[in-house]
Design an enzyme around this catalytic site. Structure first.
Site, short mmCIF file in Angstrom:
data_model
loop_
_atom_site.label_atom_id
_atom_site.label_comp_id
_atom_site.label_asym_id
_atom_site.label_seq_id
_atom_site.Cartn_x
_atom_site.Cartn_y
_atom_site.Cartn_z
N GLY A 1 -0.54 4.33 -0.10
CA GLY A 1 -1.36 5.47 0.36
C GLY A 1 -2.12 6.08 -0.81
O GLY A 1 -2.89 7.02 -0.63
N GLY A 2 -1.93 5.54 -2.01
CA GLY A 2 -2.64 6.03 -3.20
C GLY A 2 -3.86 5.18 -3.52
O GLY A 2 -4.09 4.13 -2.90
N GLY B 1 -0.72 -2.36 -6.74
CA GLY B 1 -1.73 -1.62 -7.51
C GLY B 1 -1.25 -1.27 -8.91
O GLY B 1 -1.76 -0.33 -9.51
N ASP C 1 -4.71 3.43 -6.25
CA ASP C 1 -4.60 2.16 -6.96
C ASP C 1 -4.40 0.99 -6.00
O ASP C 1 -5.11 -0.02 -6.09
CB ASP C 1 -3.45 2.22 -7.98
CG ASP C 1 -3.74 3.23 -9.08
OD1 ASP C 1 -4.92 3.39 -9.43
OD2 ASP C 1 -2.80 3.86 -9.58
N SER C 2 -3.44 1.13 -5.10
CA SER C 2 -3.20 0.01 -4.19
C SER C 2 -4.35 -0.14 -3.19
O SER C 2 -4.65 -1.25 -2.75
CB SER C 2 -1.86 0.17 -3.47
OG SER C 2 -1.67 1.48 -3.02
N CYS D 1 10.24 9.04 -7.78
CA CYS D 1 9.64 9.19 -6.46
C CYS D 1 10.43 10.10 -5.54
O CYS D 1 9.86 10.93 -4.84
CB CYS D 1 9.40 7.84 -5.83
SG CYS D 1 10.90 6.91 -5.57
N LEU E 1 0.84 -1.21 0.00
CA LEU E 1 0.00 0.00 0.00
C LEU E 1 0.87 1.25 0.00
O LEU E 1 1.68 1.46 0.90
CB LEU E 1 -0.88 0.03 1.25
CG LEU E 1 -2.07 -0.91 1.33
CD1 LEU E 1 -2.83 -0.65 2.62
CD2 LEU E 1 -3.00 -0.78 0.14
N CYS F 1 13.69 0.28 -8.67
CA CYS F 1 12.98 0.13 -7.39
C CYS F 1 12.10 -1.11 -7.42
O CYS F 1 12.05 -1.89 -6.46
CB CYS F 1 12.16 1.38 -7.10
SG CYS F 1 11.17 1.23 -5.60
N1 LIG Z 1 5.62 3.31 -0.29
C1 LIG Z 1 5.04 2.21 -0.77
N2 LIG Z 1 4.76 1.18 0.07
C2 LIG Z 1 4.19 0.04 -0.36
N3 LIG Z 1 3.85 -0.16 -1.65
C3 LIG Z 1 4.11 0.80 -2.53
C4 LIG Z 1 4.71 2.04 -2.14
N4 LIG Z 1 4.82 2.83 -3.24
C5 LIG Z 1 4.31 2.10 -4.27
N5 LIG Z 1 3.88 0.89 -3.85
C6 LIG Z 1 3.23 -0.19 -4.66
O1 LIG Z 1 3.61 -0.07 -6.02
C7 LIG Z 1 2.46 0.22 -6.83
C8 LIG Z 1 2.80 1.18 -7.95
O2 LIG Z 1 3.37 2.31 -7.39
P1 LIG Z 1 3.37 3.74 -8.09
O3 LIG Z 1 4.32 4.56 -7.30
O4 LIG Z 1 3.58 3.54 -9.53
O5 LIG Z 1 1.97 4.29 -7.75
P2 LIG Z 1 0.57 4.37 -8.46
O6 LIG Z 1 0.53 3.58 -9.73
O7 LIG Z 1 0.17 5.79 -8.48
O8 LIG Z 1 -0.27 3.55 -7.38
P3 LIG Z 1 -0.99 4.12 -6.09
O9 LIG Z 1 -2.22 4.85 -6.58
O10 LIG Z 1 -1.29 2.88 -5.29
O11 LIG Z 1 0.01 5.03 -5.41
C9 LIG Z 1 1.44 0.78 -5.85
O12 LIG Z 1 0.13 0.62 -6.33
C10 LIG Z 1 1.72 -0.03 -4.62
O13 LIG Z 1 1.14 -1.32 -4.67
#
Ligand SMILES: Nc1ncnc2c1ncn2[C@@H]1O[C@H](COP(=O)(O)OP(=O)(O)OP(=O)(O)O)[C@@H](O)[C@H]1O
Length: 448
Positions: free
Chosen positions: A15-16, A128, A18-19, A221, A13, A103
């Protein structure tokens, strides 16, 4: 540990939204779900806010809303060693690396997974990402009997393939193209069949409006919205060098270090119209940055490149092994349209990529990602580009099929003279605009 019989899925997770929705969908499917937030970068952003704290709070909110356990893990050191210091080293060598791909490879689909399996007792990990695998979550449906059978027969488990998301605009397989087969075998991507719009609606209906409305994370990031040059100067010492014109090899101005520039960007040379000069090449040994007048200058276009050893998600396609050549599709930037290419084996697992058409700003260090139909085959870092259109046929480009007008910086390729749905495509600019606008390339492999 899992309630007897029910499989335990740890959802990464961020915090966004999608996850958050990935975790919700897993719950709906009947799995025992836990949320795992990781910290990998702890510094403050330009406004003095630790964004990780805010994200962590949001991840906790998601867990509370979904009534699932929340866990947190700190990978700041691992990220620094395996991703960030590597990122800096590559910049110093004149490359432009992609830390998001690194990453996924070294942190999310390695350390985080290991933590989920060994410390939290997970049967699978979910993220996500917008992507799919050939097995979906079917591997979790195996019964104890199946497992015994599998263990007793020495049969090899069929390899898992990485497939593009149904929502081609959100597809994130580019970033997953270096993930190991071992990791994919125990991964679920619950969002692979959904569009972002639907995901946001689901989040709102589930009481997570605040998460659905959150601003999407953009760019690398750890840099966030910050000015890249300012950020990188905090870590690599500046060193004065020359901007050198690609056409006359004359010095055009001074810069503070080749690592501050990437291929294709505006050079912004003092005393020149900053819109005019673009970076075509860099020499880290002499600290020279080569520039050309015009965003469409032929020195910015290449049709071939050589990679380092390819990471194949499944295994090298049979045709490549048998014929040492393979027709497939290519992209080197996440959202770019796929371009048809031919790969030729070049020793030690590397390939030469011959593109059907020249591309602007092919950049050493970036990942060349290969696709066949809906499958992402894998990727390799671009080691060097072949000759540019400028160095290949500088005589021809004025008169032959490639014409570039230095006056107004327009470029016309007579091979590109199509009319698609009433739009005339006779220049790189019109191609780029049109492709970005949703045109899907319909090749024999159905690339999109
Ligand atoms: N700090 C974190 N801790 C745990 N899981 C992470 C973290 N950052 C990203 N993830 C995982 O990697 C996925 C893809 O990350 P990305 O940074 O591309 O964000 P995203 O596609 O905008 O998804 P989200 O809306 O969940 O932030 C996330 O959906 C999550 O499952």
């Amino acid at each position: 540990m899992a309630i007897s019989g029910v499989k335990h899925v740890v959802c990464a997770l961020s915090g966004g939204v999608d996850s958050a929705v990935a975790a919700l969908l897993l719950k709906w499917k009947g799995y025992q779900v836990s949320g795992l937030f990781m910290r990998n970068w702890d510094q403050l952003d330009e406004t003095g806010v630790c964004t990780a704290d805010k994200d962590c709070e949001d991840a906790r909110f998601v867990c509370d809303t979904l009534h699932i356990p929340f866990h947190e893990v700190n990978f700041v050191k691992d990220y620094w060693h395996d991703v960030f210091s590597n990122f800096l080293k590559q910049y110093e060598r004149g490359l432009t690396p992609n830390p998001d791909v690194m990453c996924n490879k070294y942190i999310k689909f390695d350390r985080l997974m290991e933590h989920a399996f060994n410390k939290l007792g997970a049967d699978a990990v979910a993220t996500g990402h917008y992507a799919r695998t050939s097995q979906g979550d079917s591997f979790l449906q195996t019964t104890d009997k199946d497992v015994k059978k599998e263990n007793s027969s020495m049969e090899l488990k069929e390899a898992v393939r990485l497939l593009r998301a149904v929502d081609s605009w959100k597809d994130q397989t580019f970033f997953l193209s270096q993930v190991s087969q071992k990791a994919l075998q125990r991964t679920i991507f619950p969002l692979g069949d959904l569009t972002k719009d639907v995901v946001k609606k689901i989040a709102v209906q589930a009481g997570m409006e605040r998460i659905a409305k959150k601003k999407e994370s953009m760019g690398i990031c750890f840099i966030g919205d910050r000015h890249f040059q300012k950020f990188i100067k905090e870590y690599i010492e500046t060193k004065p060098g020359n901007f050198v014109g690609i056409e006359d090899y004359k010095v055009k101005g001074q810069h503070e270090g080749h690592f501050l520039y990437t291929i294709g960007q505006r050079a912004g040379i003092q005393g020149y119209n900053p819109r005019k000069m673009f970076v075509t090449d860099k020499n880290p040994d002499t600290n020279e940055v080569f520039v050309a007048p015009g965003t469409n200058h032929p020195a910015l276009f290449h049709q071939t490149c050589m990679t380092d050893s390819v990471h194949w998600i499944h295994q090298p396609p049979l045709q490549l092994i048998e014929k040492e050549m393979l027709d497939c599709f290519f992209r080197f930037q996440h959202a770019d349209p796929l371009v048809k290419c031919t790969l030729t084996l070049a020793g030690e697992g590397s390939v030469i990529v011959s593109l059907q058409k020249p591309l602007r700003a092919l950049t050493p260090g970036q990942y060349a990602v290969f696709y066949l139909g809906e499958e992402c085959l894998g990727s390799a870092q671009i080691q060097q580009t072949g000759p540019s259109l400028y160095s290949l046929n500088w005589k021809q480009y004025h008169s032959g099929d490639w014409t570039w007008n230095p006056e107004d910086d327009t470029a016309v390729d007579e091979n590109i003279n199509l009319e698609v749905k009433g739009t005339k495509l006779d220049s790189w600019d019109s191609w780029r605009n049109f492709l970005q606008g949703g045109f899907k390339w319909k090749g024999p492999f159905n690339g999109g």
